[in-house]
Design a protein around this motif. Structure first.
Motif, PDB file in Angstrom:
ATOM      1  N   TYR A   1       0.823  -1.197   0.000  1.00 55.32           N
ATOM      2  CA  TYR A   1       0.000   0.000   0.000  1.00 55.32           C
ATOM      3  C   TYR A   1       0.864   1.257   0.000  1.00 55.32           C
ATOM      4  O   TYR A   1       0.550   2.240  -0.679  1.00 55.32           O
ATOM      5  CB  TYR A   1      -0.937  -0.005   1.211  1.00 55.32           C
ATOM      6  N   MET A   2       1.934   1.249   0.775  1.00 61.69           N
ATOM      7  CA  MET A   2       2.828   2.406   0.816  1.00 61.69           C
ATOM      8  C   MET A   2       3.357   2.724  -0.578  1.00 61.69           C
ATOM      9  O   MET A   2       3.348   3.880  -1.031  1.00 61.69           O
ATOM     10  CB  MET A   2       4.006   2.129   1.750  1.00 61.69           C
ATOM     11  N   LYS A   3       3.863   1.708  -1.272  1.00 62.16           N
ATOM     12  CA  LYS A   3       4.431   1.915  -2.605  1.00 62.16           C
ATOM     13  C   LYS A   3       3.366   2.432  -3.575  1.00 62.16           C
ATOM     14  O   LYS A   3       3.627   3.359  -4.346  1.00 62.16           O
ATOM     15  CB  LYS A   3       5.033   0.614  -3.126  1.00 62.16           C
ATOM     16  N   ALA A   4       2.188   1.849  -3.530  1.00 65.20           N
ATOM     17  CA  ALA A   4       1.125   2.274  -4.435  1.00 65.20           C
ATOM     18  C   ALA A   4       0.754   3.729  -4.191  1.00 65.20           C
ATOM     19  O   ALA A   4       0.544   4.500  -5.144  1.00 65.20           O
ATOM     20  CB  ALA A   4      -0.096   1.374  -4.269  1.00 65.20           C
ATOM     21  N   MET A   5       0.673   4.125  -2.917  1.00 63.16           N
ATOM     22  CA  MET A   5       0.303   5.502  -2.607  1.00 63.16           C
ATOM     23  C   MET A   5       1.345   6.482  -3.136  1.00 63.16           C
ATOM     24  O   MET A   5       1.017   7.512  -3.731  1.00 63.16           O
ATOM     25  CB  MET A   5       0.170   5.694  -1.087  1.00 63.16           C
ATOM     26  N   VAL A   6       2.611   6.193  -2.921  1.00 65.19           N
ATOM     27  CA  VAL A   6       3.663   7.121  -3.342  1.00 65.19           C
ATOM     28  C   VAL A   6       3.751   7.191  -4.863  1.00 65.19           C
ATOM     29  O   VAL A   6       3.735   8.276  -5.459  1.00 65.19           O
ATOM     30  CB  VAL A   6       5.015   6.726  -2.733  1.00 65.19           C
ATOM     31  N   HIS A   7       3.829   6.035  -5.518  1.00 64.73           N
ATOM     32  CA  HIS A   7       4.023   6.047  -6.967  1.00 64.73           C
ATOM     33  C   HIS A   7       2.803   6.606  -7.698  1.00 64.73           C
ATOM     34  O   HIS A   7       2.948   7.416  -8.625  1.00 64.73           O
ATOM     35  CB  HIS A   7       4.338   4.637  -7.466  1.00 64.73           C
ATOM     36  N   ALA A   8       1.614   6.206  -7.286  1.00 64.79           N
ATOM     37  CA  ALA A   8       0.412   6.732  -7.938  1.00 64.79           C
ATOM     38  C   ALA A   8       0.177   8.182  -7.544  1.00 64.79           C
ATOM     39  O   ALA A   8      -0.188   9.015  -8.377  1.00 64.79           O
ATOM     40  CB  ALA A   8      -0.805   5.882  -7.564  1.00 64.79           C
ATOM     41  N   GLY A   9       0.398   8.506  -6.279  1.00 60.88           N
ATOM     42  CA  GLY A   9       0.156   9.860  -5.812  1.00 60.88           C
ATOM     43  C   GLY A   9       1.056  10.888  -6.457  1.00 60.88           C
ATOM     44  O   GLY A   9       0.644  12.023  -6.722  1.00 60.88           O
ATOM     45  N   MET A  10       2.317  10.510  -6.748  1.00 62.14           N
ATOM     46  CA  MET A  10       3.255  11.446  -7.360  1.00 62.14           C
ATOM     47  C   MET A  10       2.862  11.817  -8.789  1.00 62.14           C
ATOM     48  O   MET A  10       3.337  12.815  -9.326  1.00 62.14           O
ATOM     49  CB  MET A  10       4.660  10.840  -7.372  1.00 62.14           C
ATOM     50  N   GLU A  11       2.001  11.011  -9.410  1.00 65.11           N
ATOM     51  CA  GLU A  11       1.600  11.267 -10.788  1.00 65.11           C
ATOM     52  C   GLU A  11       0.377  12.168 -10.890  1.00 65.11           C
ATOM     53  O   GLU A  11      -0.002  12.585 -11.982  1.00 65.11           O
ATOM     54  CB  GLU A  11       1.315   9.943 -11.509  1.00 65.11           C
ATOM     55  N   GLY A  12      -0.269  12.450  -9.768  1.00 63.38           N
ATOM     56  CA  GLY A  12      -1.480  13.267  -9.799  1.00 63.38           C
ATOM     57  C   GLY A  12      -1.380  14.468  -8.889  1.00 63.38           C
ATOM     58  O   GLY A  12      -0.309  14.836  -8.414  1.00 63.38           O
ATOM     59  N   SER A  13      -2.514  15.085  -8.612  1.00 62.69           N
ATOM     60  CA  SER A  13      -2.555  16.256  -7.742  1.00 62.69           C
ATOM     61  C   SER A  13      -2.472  15.826  -6.283  1.00 62.69           C
ATOM     62  O   SER A  13      -2.700  14.666  -5.933  1.00 62.69           O
ATOM     63  CB  SER A  13      -3.854  17.030  -7.972  1.00 62.69           C
ATOM     64  N   LEU A  14      -2.172  16.782  -5.409  1.00 64.55           N
ATOM     65  CA  LEU A  14      -2.143  16.509  -3.977  1.00 64.55           C
ATOM     66  C   LEU A  14      -3.519  16.056  -3.498  1.00 64.55           C
ATOM     67  O   LEU A  14      -3.639  15.106  -2.724  1.00 64.55           O
ATOM     68  CB  LEU A  14      -1.701  17.762  -3.214  1.00 64.55           C
ATOM     69  N   ALA A  15      -4.569  16.722  -3.971  1.00 69.11           N
ATOM     70  CA  ALA A  15      -5.929  16.365  -3.539  1.00 69.11           C
ATOM     71  C   ALA A  15      -6.270  14.937  -3.940  1.00 69.11           C
ATOM     72  O   ALA A  15      -6.855  14.182  -3.146  1.00 69.11           O
ATOM     73  CB  ALA A  15      -6.935  17.344  -4.138  1.00 69.11           C
ATOM     74  N   ALA A  16      -5.911  14.551  -5.161  1.00 69.77           N
ATOM     75  CA  ALA A  16      -6.194  13.191  -5.610  1.00 69.77           C
ATOM     76  C   ALA A  16      -5.405  12.177  -4.798  1.00 69.77           C
ATOM     77  O   ALA A  16      -5.927  11.126  -4.416  1.00 69.77           O
ATOM     78  CB  ALA A  16      -5.867  13.044  -7.096  1.00 69.77           C
ATOM     79  N   GLY A  17      -4.139  12.488  -4.512  1.00 68.89           N
ATOM     80  CA  GLY A  17      -3.320  11.588  -3.719  1.00 68.89           C
ATOM     81  C   GLY A  17      -3.853  11.421  -2.307  1.00 68.89           C
ATOM     82  O   GLY A  17      -3.853  10.317  -1.757  1.00 68.89           O
ATOM     83  N   LEU A  18      -4.312  12.501  -1.704  1.00 71.51           N
ATOM     84  CA  LEU A  18      -4.860  12.426  -0.345  1.00 71.51           C
ATOM     85  C   LEU A  18      -6.155  11.616  -0.316  1.00 71.51           C
ATOM     86  O   LEU A  18      -6.403  10.855   0.623  1.00 71.51           O
ATOM     87  CB  LEU A  18      -5.099  13.835   0.196  1.00 71.51           C
ATOM     88  N   ALA A  19      -6.971  11.769  -1.346  1.00 67.60           N
ATOM     89  CA  ALA A  19      -8.199  10.975  -1.423  1.00 67.60           C
ATOM     90  C   ALA A  19      -7.869   9.497  -1.565  1.00 67.60           C
ATOM     91  O   ALA A  19      -8.483   8.636  -0.909  1.00 67.60           O
ATOM     92  CB  ALA A  19      -9.063  11.453  -2.588  1.00 67.60           C
ATOM     93  N   LEU A  20      -6.883   9.187  -2.418  1.00 70.47           N
ATOM     94  CA  LEU A  20      -6.461   7.802  -2.601  1.00 70.47           C
ATOM     95  C   LEU A  20      -5.943   7.229  -1.289  1.00 70.47           C
ATOM     96  O   LEU A  20      -6.217   6.070  -0.955  1.00 70.47           O
ATOM     97  CB  LEU A  20      -5.376   7.756  -3.680  1.00 70.47           C
ATOM     98  N   GLU A  21      -5.195   8.032  -0.545  1.00 68.03           N
ATOM     99  CA  GLU A  21      -4.667   7.587   0.740  1.00 68.03           C
ATOM    100  C   GLU A  21      -5.789   7.202   1.701  1.00 68.03           C
ATOM    101  O   GLU A  21      -5.701   6.197   2.421  1.00 68.03           O
ATOM    102  CB  GLU A  21      -3.815   8.697   1.351  1.00 68.03           C
ATOM    103  N   LYS A  22      -6.855   7.995   1.728  1.00 72.16           N
ATOM    104  CA  LYS A  22      -7.972   7.693   2.631  1.00 72.16           C
ATOM    105  C   LYS A  22      -8.639   6.370   2.267  1.00 72.16           C
ATOM    106  O   LYS A  22      -8.999   5.575   3.146  1.00 72.16           O
ATOM    107  CB  LYS A  22      -9.001   8.832   2.595  1.00 72.16           C
ATOM    108  N   PHE A  23      -8.819   6.122   0.973  1.00 78.91           N
ATOM    109  CA  PHE A  23      -9.409   4.853   0.550  1.00 78.91           C
ATOM    110  C   PHE A  23      -8.499   3.684   0.931  1.00 78.91           C
ATOM    111  O   PHE A  23      -8.973   2.630   1.385  1.00 78.91           O
ATOM    112  CB  PHE A  23      -9.669   4.854  -0.967  1.00 78.91           C
ATOM    113  N   ALA A  24      -7.192   3.865   0.743  1.00 78.87           N
ATOM    114  CA  ALA A  24      -6.251   2.803   1.089  1.00 78.87           C
ATOM    115  C   ALA A  24      -6.259   2.534   2.590  1.00 78.87           C
ATOM    116  O   ALA A  24      -6.250   1.381   3.031  1.00 78.87           O
ATOM    117  CB  ALA A  24      -4.846   3.180   0.632  1.00 78.87           C
TER     118      ALA A  24
END
Length: 258
Positions: free
Chosen positions: A207-230
Motif C-alpha cells: 500500500y505504501m508503494k502504491a500511494m507514493v508512486h500513484a500519488g506522485m503522478e497526480g494532484s495533492l488532492a487526488a493523492g490524499l483521497a487515494l490515501e484515505k481509501f487505502a
C-alpha cells in the motif's frame, strides 16, 4: 534457481539478486535484462521473500551501464523498446520493498535500475553518472524522468548534461541515496534493513508503494483521497486488528497477510 548472468539467493526474508558479470563491470546485456525480469518475478511470487535487493558481483561495480557491444547494433526500433525501463518499472510495481545495494560504479543503465528501487544504500566507494551524452545518445532507461523526480531538476540536469560522476557523499547530500555505509557493511546493512522491513504487516509495503508512486503522478488532492481509501481498506484487515492488539498487549504481532 539458476541464471546465466545473475546469482539468486534467498536468506531469511531477503531475496538477493546479484548481477554477475564482474569482468564486464556487470554491464547490462539483453540476456541480463531477461534474467532480471525472471528473478524479480520469482522473488515477487515467493511467499517466503518479503524484501528484494539488487547488487553487483565483485567490488568494482554495481553495474557500469548497458553492454555497449549490443548498443552499437541497436537500431531505432530496438532503441524504442522499454528495455531497462521495463526492469525499473517492474521493481516499482513489485508489491515488495526493493533495495539497491550499490557497490562501486553505478553508471547509465545500472543507475537507472537503481532508480527503480524503493531504497538505495551505497558503499562509500560508490560513484554515480549518466554518461550517455558522451556517446551521442541520451539515457533510455528512465533517468531523464526518475532522476529529476528524485533529486530535483537542478541536480538531475547537472548529472544528465555533464555526464560527470558524483561520489557517494554527494549522492547522499542530494538524496540519490538515503544511506551511506562502509563498503564492508553494505550487505550486512541491507540484510538488517530487510529484517526490519519484514517485521511489518505484508500489506503495508504494498500500500505504501502504491500511494507514493500513484500519488506522485497526480494532484495533492487526488493523492490524499487515494490515501484515505487505502487506509480504509487496511482498517478492515485482520492484520490491523492484530497490530493494535499486539501493541496494547506488549507482544510481537503475528501477521497473516490478510
Amino acid at each position: 534457481m539458476s541464471y546465466d548472468n545473475l546469482l539468486y539467493e534467498v536468506a531469511g526474508p531477503l531475496a538477493l539478486i546479484t548481477l554477475n558479470r564482474p569482468r564486464k563491470l556487470n554491464a547490462i546485456s539483453l540476456a541480463t535484462v531477461d534474467d532480471l525480469h525472471a528473478a524479480i518475478a520469482a522473488a515477487g511470487d515467493d511467499p517466503v521473500v518479503r524484501v528484494i535487493a539488487l547488487t553487483g558481483a565483485g567490488d568494482k561495480a554495481f553495474a557500469a551501464g548497458s553492454d555497449l557491444g549490443e548498443v552499437v547494433e541497436r537500431d531505432l526500433g530496438k532503441a524504442l523498446e522499454p528495455i531497462v525501463q521495463g526492469i525499473a518499472e517492474r521493481l516499482e510495481r513489485c508489491p515488495k520493498p526493493t533495495i539497491a545495494a550499490i557497490n562501486g560504479i553505478c553508471f547509465g543503465g545500472g543507475l537507472e535500475i537503481a532508480l527503480g528501487c524503493d531504497l538505495r544504500v551505497a558503499g562509500k566507494s560508490a560513484r554515480f553518472a549518466t554518461p550517455e551524452g558522451k556517446l551521442g545518445i541520451i539515457p533510455g532507461g528512465g533517468a531523464t524522468q526518475r532522476l529529476p523526480r528524485l533529486v530535483g531538476r537542478a541536480w538531475a540536469l547537472d548529472m544528465l548534461l555533464t555526464g560527470e560522476p558524483i561520489d557517494a557523499e554527494r549522492a547522499l547530500q542530494i538524496g540519490l541515496v538515503t544511506r551511506l555505509v562502509e563498503d564492508v557493511e553494505l550487505l550486512p546493512t541491507v540484510r538488517r534493513l530487510a529484517a526490519h522491513l519484514a517485521s511489518f504487516a505484508p500489506l503495508v509495503p504494498r500500500y505504501m508503494k502504491a500511494m507514493v508512486h500513484a500519488g506522485m503522478e497526480g494532484s495533492l488532492a487526488a493523492g490524499l483521497a487515494l490515501e484515505k481509501f487505502a487506509q480504509a481498506g487496511l482498517c478492515e484487515t485482520a492484520d490491523k486488528k492484530e497490530g493494535l492488539a499486539a501493541f496494547l498487549e506488549k507482544r510481537p504481532p503475528n501477521w497473516t497477510g490478510r
